[in-house]
Design a protein around this motif. Sequence first.
Motif, PDB file in Angstrom:
ATOM      1  N   THR A  38       0.843  -1.299  -0.025  1.00 27.37           N
ATOM      2  CA  THR A  38      -0.094   0.096  -0.184  1.00 27.37           C
ATOM      3  C   THR A  38       0.834   1.222   0.192  1.00 27.37           C
ATOM      4  O   THR A  38       2.081   1.226  -0.080  1.00 27.37           O
ATOM      5  CB  THR A  38      -1.022  -0.005   1.144  1.00 27.37           C
ATOM      6  OG1 THR A  38      -2.021   0.808   1.008  1.00 27.37           O
ATOM      7  CG2 THR A  38       0.026   0.300   2.375  1.00 27.37           C
ATOM      8  N   ALA A  97      -3.234  -2.735  -1.824  1.00 22.15           N
ATOM      9  CA  ALA A  97      -4.327  -2.031  -1.307  1.00 22.15           C
ATOM     10  C   ALA A  97      -4.195  -0.745  -1.726  1.00 22.15           C
ATOM     11  O   ALA A  97      -3.314   0.399  -1.124  1.00 22.15           O
ATOM     12  CB  ALA A  97      -4.446  -2.083   0.267  1.00 22.15           C
ATOM     13  N   ALA A 135      -7.778  -5.502   2.509  1.00 25.07           N
ATOM     14  CA  ALA A 135      -6.641  -6.176   1.876  1.00 25.07           C
ATOM     15  C   ALA A 135      -5.878  -7.065   3.106  1.00 25.07           C
ATOM     16  O   ALA A 135      -5.684  -8.323   2.528  1.00 25.07           O
ATOM     17  CB  ALA A 135      -5.737  -5.284   1.269  1.00 25.07           C
ATOM     18  N   TYR A 159      -7.225  -4.487  -4.449  1.00 29.17           N
ATOM     19  CA  TYR A 159      -8.290  -3.672  -3.637  1.00 29.17           C
ATOM     20  C   TYR A 159      -7.976  -2.523  -4.037  1.00 29.17           C
ATOM     21  O   TYR A 159      -6.608  -1.759  -4.074  1.00 29.17           O
ATOM     22  CB  TYR A 159      -8.128  -3.873  -2.281  1.00 29.17           C
ATOM     23  CG  TYR A 159      -8.969  -5.276  -1.851  1.00 29.17           C
ATOM     24  CD1 TYR A 159      -9.994  -5.191  -1.136  1.00 29.17           C
ATOM     25  CD2 TYR A 159      -8.141  -6.555  -2.032  1.00 29.17           C
ATOM     26  CE1 TYR A 159     -10.672  -6.427  -0.861  1.00 29.17           C
ATOM     27  CE2 TYR A 159      -8.798  -7.539  -1.448  1.00 29.17           C
ATOM     28  CZ  TYR A 159      -9.941  -7.747  -0.999  1.00 29.17           C
ATOM     29  OH  TYR A 159     -10.439  -8.724  -0.309  1.00 29.17           O
ATOM     30  N   VAL A 192      -9.814   0.263   2.896  1.00 26.58           N
ATOM     31  CA  VAL A 192      -8.979  -0.579   1.883  1.00 26.58           C
ATOM     32  C   VAL A 192      -7.773  -1.426   2.392  1.00 26.58           C
ATOM     33  O   VAL A 192      -7.781  -2.540   2.059  1.00 26.58           O
ATOM     34  CB  VAL A 192      -8.534   0.348   0.607  1.00 26.58           C
ATOM     35  CG1 VAL A 192      -7.483   1.367   1.275  1.00 26.58           C
ATOM     36  CG2 VAL A 192      -8.125  -0.395  -0.666  1.00 26.58           C
ATOM     37  N   LEU A 193      -6.986  -0.731   3.325  1.00 32.34           N
ATOM     38  CA  LEU A 193      -5.877  -1.727   3.792  1.00 32.34           C
ATOM     39  C   LEU A 193      -6.512  -2.603   4.812  1.00 32.34           C
ATOM     40  O   LEU A 193      -6.036  -3.900   4.785  1.00 32.34           O
ATOM     41  CB  LEU A 193      -5.128  -0.530   4.416  1.00 32.34           C
ATOM     42  CG  LEU A 193      -3.761  -1.204   5.056  1.00 32.34           C
ATOM     43  CD1 LEU A 193      -3.058  -1.808   4.024  1.00 32.34           C
ATOM     44  CD2 LEU A 193      -2.799  -0.275   5.912  1.00 32.34           C
ATOM     45  N   ASN A 241      -5.036   2.890  -1.906  1.00 30.39           N
ATOM     46  CA  ASN A 241      -5.437   4.065  -1.299  1.00 30.39           C
ATOM     47  C   ASN A 241      -5.803   5.242  -1.773  1.00 30.39           C
ATOM     48  O   ASN A 241      -6.251   6.123  -1.265  1.00 30.39           O
ATOM     49  CB  ASN A 241      -4.731   4.191   0.039  1.00 30.39           C
ATOM     50  CG  ASN A 241      -3.361   4.638  -0.294  1.00 30.39           C
ATOM     51  OD1 ASN A 241      -2.621   3.702  -1.102  1.00 30.39           O
ATOM     52  ND2 ASN A 241      -2.739   5.460   0.402  1.00 30.39           N
TER      53      ASN A 241
END
Length: 279
Positions: free
Chosen positions: A72, A118, A207, A138, A203-204, A120
């Motif tokens: 991420t 992820a 994931a 994601y 999101v994180l 972001n």
Amino acid sequence: MTTSEVSGVGDASEVGGGSTDVVLVRHERAVAVITLNRPHALNAMTRPMATAYAEALRAADADPAVRAIVVTGAGRGFCAGADLGVLKQGPQAIRAFVPPPDDLPDLALRLRKPVIAAVNGPVAGIGCAYLLGSDIRYAARTATISTSFARLGLVAEYGISWLLPRVIGTPHALDLLLSGRTIDAAEAASIGLVHHVTEPGDVLARAVEHAADLAATGAPSSHAAIKAQIYADLERPRSEALAHTLKLMDGSFDGPDLAEALAARTAKRPPAFAPLPPP
């Protein structure tokens, strides 16, 4: 290969030699979370950052305690391309920026463990190559993605011309690469560029939860074999892929993981699959 700058914050521990915490790593359960950490520049890539990121990926792949990896960005961006200062320094500086072959963005595809992105925030240029280097993607609903190369007079860089059509199909790949336009997460999901769209703050966590589930339920040997099969079979004729699969199947029937999976199901307990040996 372009970016803009915003303010932001990062967290976690340092990786990558003396590269001043441009890449951060933390561990959650059996998941290594790798964070690109130049939030003031939307995590625009520098050569030290690319090196540190490659080191972090290889370290996670070699760590027996890690069974899945999440990538991420810190702050509001995922990776908004190459650092703008590199472009302003001219062709020689840009050539020096390009990572060596072993550190190119497709490194994540060559790892044995699942890699989940992820996303972001904004992704552009080389950031798209790092995004495509993940196995599962994601994206926050507010994230944006742009190849940007054509708008800078550049070619489709870092193997994107090979991988992007295989991910989203040739017509969509041509559209994104020729136009360099920016798409949102909803469109990215509709063409298969990302698998899951979440609310920005989730999101994180989503994931990592997905990665933790893979780590808890799948055999590391299976993950490694399946990744290798998928990416190798993209270039094999069907008959060769089938012959190779049958050979792998025969070997797996005698392996300890099948016996452990069956024993765990009988005992109604989670399987205790062995970690991968060092690469």
